[in-house]
Design an enzyme around this catalytic site. Structure first.
Site, PDB file in Angstrom:
ATOM      1  N   CYS A 110       5.362   0.138  10.355  1.00  0.00           N
ATOM      2  CA  CYS A 110       4.690  -0.694   9.364  1.00  0.00           C
ATOM      3  C   CYS A 110       4.578  -2.062   9.996  1.00  0.00           C
ATOM      4  CB  CYS A 110       5.493  -0.759   8.061  1.00  0.00           C
ATOM      5  SG  CYS A 110       4.824  -1.943   6.850  1.00  0.00           S
ATOM      6  N   THR A 111       3.412  -2.677   9.920  1.00  0.00           N
ATOM      7  CA  THR A 111       3.220  -3.939  10.621  1.00  0.00           C
ATOM      8  C   THR A 111       4.030  -5.089  10.021  1.00  0.00           C
ATOM      9  OG1 THR A 111       1.161  -4.209   9.363  1.00  0.00           O
ATOM     10  CG2 THR A 111       0.976  -3.451  11.645  1.00  0.00           C
ATOM     11  N   HIS A 112       4.611  -4.892   8.846  1.00  0.00           N
ATOM     12  CA  HIS A 112       5.527  -5.890   8.302  1.00  0.00           C
ATOM     13  C   HIS A 112       6.879  -5.862   9.029  1.00  0.00           C
ATOM     14  CE1 HIS A 112       2.652  -5.874   4.996  1.00  0.00           C
ATOM     15  NE2 HIS A 112       3.285  -6.881   4.426  1.00  0.00           N
ATOM     16  N   ASN A 140      -0.216   0.524   8.914  1.00  0.00           N
ATOM     17  CA  ASN A 140       0.134   1.909   9.204  1.00  0.00           C
ATOM     18  C   ASN A 140      -0.258   2.851   8.080  1.00  0.00           C
ATOM     19  OD1 ASN A 140       2.159   2.266  11.782  1.00  0.00           O
ATOM     20  ND2 ASN A 140       2.235   0.212  10.949  1.00  0.00           N
ATOM     21  N   THR A 141      -0.095   2.411   6.840  1.00  0.00           N
ATOM     22  CA  THR A 141      -0.449   3.267   5.707  1.00  0.00           C
ATOM     23  C   THR A 141      -1.945   3.549   5.691  1.00  0.00           C
ATOM     24  OG1 THR A 141       1.397   2.408   4.395  1.00  0.00           O
ATOM     25  CG2 THR A 141      -0.379   3.507   3.205  1.00  0.00           C
ATOM     26  N   TYR A 161       0.813  -1.206   0.000  1.00  0.00           N
ATOM     27  CA  TYR A 161       0.000   0.000   0.000  1.00  0.00           C
ATOM     28  C   TYR A 161       0.855   1.269   0.000  1.00  0.00           C
ATOM     29  CZ  TYR A 161      -4.539  -2.247   1.052  1.00  0.00           C
ATOM     30  OH  TYR A 161      -5.706  -2.960   1.009  1.00  0.00           O
ATOM     31  N   GLY A 162       2.067   1.148   0.489  1.00  0.00           N
ATOM     32  CA  GLY A 162       2.877   2.328   0.780  1.00  0.00           C
ATOM     33  C   GLY A 162       3.272   3.183  -0.390  1.00  0.00           C
TER      34      GLY A 162
END
Length: 258
Positions: free
Chosen positions: A180-182, A71-72, A39-40
């Site tokens: 970022c959750t990754h 987060n995005t 998404y970023g």
């Protein structure tokens, strides 16, 4: 009560893992938008559209609360979702900021995230809303999402990428928000290279925010504890990599085209 969680892909599983520690008996529906990750690098308009499409789908499962484990999407679509839908909607940014402010000793905080999250300056705004004296350093780390989605979590290539991105923070910050959750999937490697850095994973604080919301809404507890997974592409890849960092097999997974 049932909980909806969505992310652009695998990263939101870090939030799911923490949520399940607090709510082992709840029914949870998780959507990973693997067809459209990352998404970023997409526009705000697209992120809002994707977020609404996913929310509309999860609402067909009669969820009572929505966790935006991205987060995005939190940065660009959270306020829109709160305005449109009549269920509680929780994001991950406030949780990460709160945790970072509680541990920093130097008042210098780094934030890493996708290009969209960093360009939105939502983390910086939230930090300064709470404490104007904090010095904030930000950097977009787009390759992190790609390597995590490929299951590359350690090794020389990852170490090189981490040093490439985080070298700019040397001796500048004592606390780093993994925005970022990754990124928490790379936490061990980052900590190995930067052992003195406080790494903030917003997942745990987000789960605590969820607990607060459910308590305030007097939500009744379920007894099933079942998690149903949905993805928009790559079922087998999601199952393989997701099972690896959830530390359990992902069985109930379905391909959904939005």
């Amino acid at each position: 009560m049932s909980i909806g969680i969505f992310d652009s892909g695998l990263g939101g599983l870090t939030v799911l893992k923490e949520v399940r520690k607090i709510f082992p008996n709840e029914e949870i529906f998780y959507f990973g938008d693997t067809a459209r990750v990352p998404y970023g690098e997409k526009t705000k308009e697209l992120i809002i559209r994707y977020s609404k499409e996913i929310t509309d789908f999860l609402l067909t499962k009669n969820i009572n609360v929505l966790v935006v484990a991205c987060n995005t999407a939190t940065a660009l679509a959270l306020e829109e979702l709160k305005a449109v839908y009549d269920i509680p909607v929780i994001g991950v940014i406030e949780a990460g900021v709160r945790s970072a402010l509680s541990v920093t000793k130097t008042n210098e905080i780094g934030v890493i995230g996708t290009k969209a999250t960093i360009n939105s300056e939502k983390y910086k705004q939230e930090i300064h809303r709470r404490n104007k004296d904090i010095v904030v350093y930000q950097k977009a780390c787009p390759l992190f999402v790609h390597v995590v989605e490929e299951g590359l979590l350690d090794g020389e290539i990852i170490e090189s990428i981490i040093k490439h991105y985080l070298g700019d923070f040397d001796d500048k910050v004592d606390t780093l928000i993994l925005g970022c959750t990754h990124y928490p999937l790379l936490k061990k490697e980052i900590q190995k290279i930067y052992p003195d850095l406080n790494l903030i994973d917003p997942a745990m604080e987000t789960a605590l925010d969820l607990k607060k919301v459910l308590t305030e809404n007097n939500a009744a507890e379920n007894k099933g504890g079942h998690v149903k997974f949905y993805v928009s592409d790559g079922v087998q890849n999601f199952r393989n990599i997701g099972s690896m960092f959830l530390d359990e097999e992902i069985e109930d997974i379905e391909l959904i085209k939005l």
